[in-house]
Design a protein around this motif. Structure first.
Motif, short mmCIF file in Angstrom:
data_model
loop_
_atom_site.label_atom_id
_atom_site.label_comp_id
_atom_site.label_asym_id
_atom_site.label_seq_id
_atom_site.Cartn_x
_atom_site.Cartn_y
_atom_site.Cartn_z
N GLY A 130 0.81 -1.22 0.00
CA GLY A 130 0.00 0.00 0.00
C GLY A 130 0.83 1.26 0.00
N ILE A 131 1.90 1.26 -0.81
CA ILE A 131 2.75 2.46 -0.93
C ILE A 131 2.20 3.29 -2.09
CG2 ILE A 131 5.09 3.27 -1.48
CD1 ILE A 131 6.03 0.48 -0.31
N SER A 132 1.77 4.53 -1.80
CA SER A 132 1.02 5.25 -2.84
C SER A 132 1.89 5.81 -3.96
CB SER A 132 0.15 6.33 -2.22
OG SER A 132 0.96 7.22 -1.49
N ARG A 133 3.09 6.26 -3.63
CA ARG A 133 3.97 6.82 -4.67
C ARG A 133 5.39 6.28 -4.52
NH1 ARG A 133 2.25 13.24 -4.75
NH2 ARG A 133 0.42 12.98 -6.09
N ALA A 134 6.06 6.06 -5.65
CA ALA A 134 7.42 5.53 -5.58
C ALA A 134 8.24 5.94 -6.79
CB ALA A 134 7.38 4.01 -5.47
N LEU A 135 9.55 5.93 -6.59
CA LEU A 135 10.52 6.24 -7.66
C LEU A 135 11.34 5.00 -7.99
CD1 LEU A 135 12.04 9.71 -6.65
CD2 LEU A 135 10.50 9.23 -8.59
N LEU A 136 11.43 4.73 -9.28
CA LEU A 136 12.23 3.63 -9.79
C LEU A 136 13.40 4.26 -10.55
CD1 LEU A 136 12.38 0.58 -10.45
CD2 LEU A 136 10.81 1.01 -12.35
N LEU A 137 14.61 4.11 -10.01
CA LEU A 137 15.78 4.75 -10.63
C LEU A 137 16.66 3.69 -11.28
CD1 LEU A 137 16.73 7.22 -7.74
CD2 LEU A 137 15.04 7.52 -9.56
N MET A 138 17.24 4.04 -12.42
CA MET A 138 18.15 3.12 -13.10
C MET A 138 19.25 3.93 -13.74
SD MET A 138 15.33 0.84 -15.01
CE MET A 138 13.75 0.86 -14.17
N GLY A 139 20.49 3.49 -13.57
CA GLY A 139 21.57 4.22 -14.21
C GLY A 139 22.88 3.46 -14.11
N ASP A 140 23.78 3.76 -15.01
CA ASP A 140 25.11 3.15 -15.00
C ASP A 140 26.13 4.09 -15.61
OD1 ASP A 140 25.32 0.47 -13.81
OD2 ASP A 140 23.71 -0.04 -15.20
N THR A 158 11.69 6.79 -13.03
CA THR A 158 10.34 6.44 -13.46
C THR A 158 9.44 6.56 -12.23
OG1 THR A 158 11.20 4.93 -15.13
CG2 THR A 158 8.91 4.59 -14.45
N ALA A 159 8.31 7.24 -12.39
CA ALA A 159 7.42 7.48 -11.25
C ALA A 159 6.21 6.55 -11.32
CB ALA A 159 6.96 8.93 -11.25
N LEU A 160 5.93 5.89 -10.20
CA LEU A 160 4.79 4.96 -10.12
C LEU A 160 3.84 5.43 -9.02
CD1 LEU A 160 6.65 1.49 -10.18
CD2 LEU A 160 5.97 2.92 -12.12
N GLU A 161 2.55 5.18 -9.24
CA GLU A 161 1.55 5.61 -8.26
C GLU A 161 0.41 4.60 -8.20
OE1 GLU A 161 -0.38 9.83 -6.89
OE2 GLU A 161 -0.28 9.47 -9.05
N ILE A 162 -0.11 4.38 -7.01
CA ILE A 162 -1.30 3.54 -6.88
C ILE A 162 -2.46 4.24 -7.57
CG2 ILE A 162 -3.07 2.73 -5.26
CD1 ILE A 162 -0.96 1.84 -3.36
N ASP A 163 -3.17 3.48 -8.41
CA ASP A 163 -4.32 4.01 -9.13
C ASP A 163 -5.20 2.81 -9.48
OD1 ASP A 163 -6.17 4.88 -10.97
OD2 ASP A 163 -4.75 6.05 -12.17
N HIS A 164 -6.33 2.70 -8.78
CA HIS A 164 -7.13 1.48 -8.93
C HIS A 164 -7.75 1.34 -10.32
CE1 HIS A 164 -6.22 0.31 -4.91
NE2 HIS A 164 -6.58 1.52 -4.47
N SER A 165 -7.72 2.44 -11.09
CA SER A 165 -8.25 2.34 -12.45
C SER A 165 -7.14 2.12 -13.50
CB SER A 165 -9.04 3.61 -12.79
OG SER A 165 -8.16 4.73 -12.78
N ALA A 166 -5.90 1.95 -13.02
CA ALA A 166 -4.78 1.79 -13.96
C ALA A 166 -4.89 0.46 -14.71
CB ALA A 166 -3.45 1.84 -13.19
#
Lengths: 76, 352
Positions: B135-145, B168-176
């Motif tokens: 139940g984490i509403s917002r998160a950041l996914l980082l990738m780099g080298d 990359t930004a992710l968010e809980i959205d029940h209609s996604a």
């Protein structure tokens, strides 16, 4: 598997004239042979024969004919 | 694999350093070899970070701009996951350092994942699953080298790899819409891309570092802490194993290649990517590329490629993203990107 056909496809992959190759040609001794040709031959075996080759298959084959046998063994 | 429900991808940003290294200027190859390399790999240039710039810097710039673009309060971010093969230091995890540098709250969980070419589908699956479950509403996914792990003298690797970071930004959205993934690994291919030294398995007592460069069996001179790439084995693996992963993902979603707006492959090289695109039954036009300008940017390659084509994301797009390589590890993710969610590629040499 037709040898002339294989030679033609092999020659096309490594960008030489088919007439300059035979089954006993030691392909890694060709003046234009390099590591990018290895990739081109793997791509050719995959696209034209559905055969999956590895880098060591090519490393371990000396002649065009030897490689043809490896490809033949991987088909189907 | 089951689909991931209720998580939306809100946006993507990517950052590269400003210095351009042209393949035409790589003086360890003869001019005709440079041409041949470009024709086969499609790589005409790559970006090179200044000496002090690290993975965290490139990812931080991308993350700051993405947070601003989305107008997200720093305090609303509950998770940060960084996927990299070149962390700033062996410990602690660079993702934890970024939690602090980005001003995220201590309630934000943070950690690193050691994956490169396959980072995007793995990262998306890991973080989206955690968000949905915890139940984490917002998160950041980082990738780099950062490509400094390649020896300049290594003609089989140096001209191919570029530096980049992404967010990359992710968010809980029940209609996604559902996110479909396919994730695979084969550790028997671990030697295909490897940095053999620097870890405890290299069995060098600490006092023996720095170890000396030596000639490998492929003729290249490398330090044990340099990356070694066996291109033919990667090629063979990629064209055999990757198209079925794309197929499984589409099958699970009940989609055909024509239903997908864009195929975004890890940017390995042109021969590999053209072959995979064809075998997966996608058109050449639908398969996005950034190879010519940025080369292979490891974990950042998929977000970077999306951002290099930002203008195409002016409306909602269905994307199949497929990463493959070091591990061996490979996977595909099918997900939607919202209109205006993709930022144009950022250039920065900033060191935080």
């Amino acid at each position: 598997m037709n040898a002339d056909d294989f030679i033609e496809k092999f020659a096309f992959a490594i960008e030489v004239e088919a007439a300059t190759l035979a089954l006993d040609t030691r392909f890694k001794d060709l003046p234009n042979w390099d590591s990018l040709n290895t990739l081109a031959v793997i791509a050719m075996a995959d696209a034209d024969y559905g055969a999956s080759l590895t880098g060591s298959d090519i490393q371990n084959s000396q002649t065009v004919g030897e490689l043809m046998q490896v490809v033949q063994g991987r088909m189907g | 694999m089951s689909a991931i429900q209720g998580i939306a991808v809100r946006g993507i940003a990517a950052c590269v350093p400003t210095k351009v290294s042209q393949t035409d200027d790589y003086d360890l190859l003869a001019p005709e070899e440079r041409q041949r390399l470009q024709k086969a790999t499609g790589i005409a240039a790559h970006r090179v970070s200044p000496p002090g710039q690290c993975t965290s810097d490139l990812c931080q710039t991308a993350a700051e701009q993405l947070l601003d673009h989305l107008d997200w309060e720093r305090g609303s971010v509950g998770a940060l996951v960084l996927l990299t093969q070149t962390p700033d230091q062996p410990i602690p995890a660079t993702g934890i350092v970024l939690q602090d540098k980005l001003g995220l709250p201590s309630t934000c969980l943070a950690f690193d994942i050691n994956l490169g070419c396959s980072a995007f589908p793995y990262g998306l699956a890991t973080l989206a699953s955690m968000m949905a479950t915890l139940g984490i509403s917002r998160a950041l996914l980082l990738m780099g080298d950062i490509s400094r792990v390649c020896a300049y003298a290594d003609k089989s690797a140096w001209p191919l790899f570029g530096d980049a970071g992404s967010a990359t930004a992710l968010e809980i959205d029940h209609s996604a819409p559902s996110i479909h993934v396919d994730l695979m690994s084969d550790g028997s291919g671990r030697d295909a891309i490897i940095i053999p030294g620097g870890g405890l398995a290299s069995r060098l007592p600490p006092g023996d570092w720095p170890a000396q460069p030596a000639q490998d069996d492929d003729g290249m001179v490398r330090h044990p802490a340099n990356l070694r790439l066996r291109g033919a084995d990667i090629f063979s693996f990629a064209i055999t194993k990757v198209p079925p992963s794309i197929q499984r993902t589409l099958d699970a979603a009940g989609k055909m290649p024509g239903d997908v707006d864009y195929l975004v492959l890890h940017q390995a090289n042109k021969m590999i990517n053209d072959t995979i695109t064809k075998k997966a039954h996608f058109s050449a036009e639908s398969s996005l590329s950034s190879l010519a300008e940025y080369g292979n940017t490891s974990s950042a390659s998929i977000p970077l490629t999306v951002c290099a084509h930002a203008q195409r994301f002016d409306r909602e797009r269905l994307v199949a993203a497929c990463g493959f390589g070091v591990g061996l590890s490979w996977g595909t993710a099918l997900f939607s990107l919202p209109a205006g969610g993709v930022l144009p590629l950022i250039e920065s040499d900033h060191v935080y």
